[in-house]
Design a protein around this motif. Structure first.
Motif, PDB file in Angstrom:
ATOM      1  N   SER A  29      36.643  24.300  39.389  1.00  0.00           N
ATOM      2  CA  SER A  29      35.765  25.177  40.205  1.00  0.00           C
ATOM      3  C   SER A  29      34.411  24.451  40.315  1.00  0.00           C
ATOM      4  O   SER A  29      33.584  23.727  39.743  1.00  0.00           O
ATOM      5  N   LEU A  30      33.794  24.685  41.488  1.00  0.00           N
ATOM      6  CA  LEU A  30      32.551  23.923  42.032  1.00  0.00           C
ATOM      7  C   LEU A  30      31.598  25.086  42.200  1.00  0.00           C
ATOM      8  O   LEU A  30      31.618  26.075  42.854  1.00  0.00           O
ATOM      9  N   TYR A  31      30.430  24.922  41.220  1.00  0.00           N
ATOM     10  CA  TYR A  31      29.507  25.936  41.078  1.00  0.00           C
ATOM     11  C   TYR A  31      28.030  25.412  42.005  1.00  0.00           C
ATOM     12  O   TYR A  31      27.812  24.168  41.524  1.00  0.00           O
ATOM     13  N   CYS A  32      27.634  25.751  42.894  1.00  0.00           N
ATOM     14  CA  CYS A  32      26.303  25.415  43.320  1.00  0.00           C
ATOM     15  C   CYS A  32      25.201  26.228  43.313  1.00  0.00           C
ATOM     16  O   CYS A  32      25.238  27.684  43.232  1.00  0.00           O
ATOM     17  N   GLY A  33      23.959  25.860  42.985  1.00  0.00           N
ATOM     18  CA  GLY A  33      22.743  26.808  42.578  1.00  0.00           C
ATOM     19  C   GLY A  33      21.615  26.221  43.518  1.00  0.00           C
ATOM     20  O   GLY A  33      21.489  25.213  43.924  1.00  0.00           O
ATOM     21  N   GLY A  34      20.859  27.213  43.864  1.00  0.00           N
ATOM     22  CA  GLY A  34      19.638  26.875  44.767  1.00  0.00           C
ATOM     23  C   GLY A  34      18.276  27.537  44.035  1.00  0.00           C
ATOM     24  O   GLY A  34      18.475  28.637  43.644  1.00  0.00           O
ATOM     25  N   LEU A  35      17.111  27.130  44.471  1.00  0.00           N
ATOM     26  CA  LEU A  35      15.963  27.816  43.598  1.00  0.00           C
ATOM     27  C   LEU A  35      14.922  27.565  45.065  1.00  0.00           C
ATOM     28  O   LEU A  35      14.862  26.456  45.735  1.00  0.00           O
ATOM     29  N   ILE A  36      14.356  28.917  45.179  1.00  0.00           N
ATOM     30  CA  ILE A  36      13.504  28.869  46.111  1.00  0.00           C
ATOM     31  C   ILE A  36      12.045  29.431  45.451  1.00  0.00           C
ATOM     32  O   ILE A  36      12.053  30.354  44.863  1.00  0.00           O
TER      33      ILE A  36
END
Length: 223
Positions: A199-206
């Motif tokens: 599985s590929l998990y992607c995270g983002g932060l603003i």
């Protein structure tokens, strides 16, 4: 009925009236051997018709008598001598013609063709003798051949060359080889990677911020 002269005795020709006389019989017997020798020599007087039977010594004499100009007793075999003597008279009658040159060369060797200069693009009044066959002989034979041609050719004609034709019988062998083969390529066992799943998990932060300025009494700004 005709009797063979070689077998007739002289006494057979004596009249019957004296045939029984002993002296006549003795005389006839004495003469018989001489008469038989003469009878045996009669064929020797026939020359032209017996050329193929005559001994070599007689042929040499006939060659001199018939003026065989190109006759060489020491260089020719007996069969060629017979041909030259036999044809001599006829050749003398036709001297100077290409056919005589051809026949004469054929008598010494085998086969020959006379080509006049217009036939092969040569110079005027020249000729050549080509396709001469027969066995390979020594140089003396070709010296004799040149002399023979000079004696029968036309006086104004000049011999340009002599060409020989030799045929060699031989066999040619052919070989054929057929090859049949099968090619099998053997490779190492192939290594297969196992199936892998993930599985590929992607995270983002603003990040959002706001800045405000509040004035102080001291005259300094606080943020």
């Amino acid at each position: 009925m005709m009797a063979d002269i070689s077998k007739v005795a002289l006494l057979d020709l004596v009249p019957v009236s004296i045939r029984g006389d002993p002296q006549v019989q003795a005389a006839a017997a004495a003469l018989d051997q001489e008469l038989k020798a003469v009878t045996a020599a009669i064929p020797s007087t026939l020359l032209i018709s017996r050329i193929d039977e005559l001994p070599e010594s007689v042929l040499d004499l006939l060659a001199w008598q018939f003026h065989v100009d190109f006759y060489e007793p020491a260089s020719l075999d007996l069969a060629k001598k017979r041909v030259l003597v036999k044809q001599s008279i006829a050749w003398h009658r036709r001297k100077g013609t290409p056919s005589v040159v051809e026949e004469m060369v054929q008598a010494i060797l085998d086969n020959a063709i006379v080509e006049e200069w217009p036939e092969y693009g040569g110079d005027p009044y020249y000729f050549r003798v080509v396709k001469i066959g027969g066995e390979l002989v020594d140089t003396e034979a070709y010296v004799l051949l040149k002399k023979a041609i000079d004696t029968v050719k036309n006086t104004r004609s000049w011999l340009e060359g002599i060409s020989l034709l030799r045929q060699i019988d031989s066999r040619i062998y052919f070989g054929v080889l057929q090859s049949t083969h099968t090619k099998v390529d053997i490779f190492p066992s192939a290594f297969r990677m196992p199936d892998i799943s993930s599985s590929l998990y992607c995270g983002g932060l603003i990040h959002v911020h706001k800045s405000e300025v509040i004035p102080c009494q001291t005259g300094q700004a606080v943020s």
